[in-house]
Write an enzyme that holds these catalytic residues in place. Sequence first.
Site, PDB file in Angstrom:
ATOM      1  CG  ASP A 162      42.303  -7.794  -0.437  1.00 25.67           C
ATOM      2  OD1 ASP A 162      41.497  -7.159  -1.154  1.00 25.67           O
ATOM      3  OD2 ASP A 162      43.047  -7.247   0.400  1.00 25.67           O
ATOM      4  CE  LYS A 225      46.481  -7.597   1.497  1.00 24.97           C
ATOM      5  NZ  LYS A 225      45.124  -7.989   1.922  1.00 24.97           N
ATOM      6  CE  LYS A 261      45.186  -4.149   1.851  1.00 23.46           C
ATOM      7  NZ  LYS A 261      43.898  -4.860   1.908  1.00 23.46           N
TER       8      LYS A 261
END
Lengths: 325, 302
Positions: A162, A225, A261
């Site tokens: 991430d 995300k 996400k």
Amino acid sequence: MSTTDAAVDVTARAGDLLGVSRLTNATLTGWLHGLPGVDQVGCEARAASLGTRSIKTTAKQWAIDAAISMIDLTTLEGADTPGKVRSLAAKALVPDPSDPATPRPAAVCVYGDMAAIARQALGDSGIHVAAVATAFPSGRASRRVKLADTTDAVAAGADEIDMVIDRGAFLSGRYLEVFEEIAEVKQACGDAHLKVIMETGELVTYDNVRRASWLSMLAGADFIKTSTGKIQPAATLPVTLIMLEAVRDWRELTAAIVGVKPAGGIRTSKDALKYLVTVNEVAGEEWLTPERFRFGASSLLNDLLLQRQKLRTGAYSGADYVTID
Amino acid sequence: MSPARVDVRKTYKLYIDGAFPRSESGRSYAVWSTPVGRANPRFLANAAMGSRKDARDAVVAARGAVKGWAGATAYNRGQVLYRVAEVMESRRAQLVEDVRLSEGLAPSRAEAVVSAAIDRWVWYAGWTDKLAQVLGGLNPVAGPYFDISAPEPTGIVAVLAPQRSSLLGLVSVVAPVIATGNTAVVLASQERPLPAITLAEALATSDVPAGVVNVVTGLTGEVAPWLAGHRDVNAIDLTGAADAEGVDWGELERAAAENLKRVLRPAGTGSDAVEPDWTAEPGLSRMTTFLETKTVWHPKGR
């Protein structure tokens, strides 16, 4: 194919899409600012109306299990210890000891230096290890440090990375810099999946969220995300809706699949169900799998487990029946 | 001539987490009364018909309030409860009117009931910082230890308020629960809910923290099973099961056993359950039922 070739591929693909032989900041800017603007009022109204759907009985049962299987169970604290990461991994392996049929979350999400511990604790259970990298959460470090952060985490056993984008560069219009950074981190990831955190709370406008989504996908993101969870507002339904539209349109354009996400601030089953409704209505049913949609959350899991217990036993459950974390 | 004034009627709502929400179900039901000297019941008001989800929300609120209320010093709890009595006194006229209409009493009788209710509240307020001395203390043990027992609140208590005695009975079951540091989810009398809402207004305007007392009005038979089965409720007072329509208190006790709740049974047995005489001296049993005893061993050397 070597990793350098992969980066060239991304840049070449971007050039093809934009119809230019050489990618420059000016062409990127022209393309991103050519995206249609977001109707703020319309978007918020649509998100709010999707949030009013009533999900009951068997649909609720399915949705709760689906939501559990989409969780990236997260601990990102300065005070994280190996013990805390191990107990989080144990919770991921057995979310509800009172019901072995409970699905497992998709991944455990930790800082890079804890990736090895998480990997060891999760073994070959099939639960992924996600590590945040690139000077999370601010992203304020040199490119060299960010890449080293990434390769370290991958070497330690993370199979999902991430990363955070450089919001400073994005907001001052240096899109090419952001693009290159994402592409290079993607290279450094090797086989690991790359989730690109846009930190939508710092992007100010919905137009910027749309641009950042397209820029990230253009640069090779496997997932986009919303947030680090360190900035308020974190994930919101309208922002997630815009991102879901982006991945839907990206597939139309390139046939490539990118996941979404939302992370931060999703604490209740009710909220999670609203997100699932939005996924289904905006991106489509194919996105309702952990391969394409994840929740970045920690306390959400407990609330989902309480709801699950309520459906199973018929009596309201309480905090005594889930772990303290 | 000035035009006739439009009535400003009160909406009777629930009391959950320090706020007065309508039932999430949107339902309400008519409350009737038969005042003295009238043959036929007359319409009094519409009360909120609380649902299982309102009860669930009330439990969440009560859980949130446990730490602060149980953690407050006994002395402070006493002061707060005494303050409630003060506010009840200042709302005496409204309480008298509510009791008179709800229970069909003569005005002088209603006055006496309200006085008794306020005195009962003060009586329990006085017990907060005396109970530990009466129930706890130093235990003689065969070893070099100080061995000390002290009562502690059990947590969340669901209270089925008595069906007939709408204020004195209500105060007599709620005050003992919160005096010891528990928080309460109160299911008000089904037919006579108005004094419970007025009491809630007194609580909301005194210093009782939000969530310590939550009042749900509605059908006892509908909501009580959800409270009895709720895993996050630590005890249940079944007093209001006596004379309640469609309530089998044996079933409630069975559901309560699922998570080992402490249960206070109604007076009498089986279907002959009756409401106790609320004017009698209450004794300590309503407080002691909802307490846990913590015992500490401390080495004292020789």
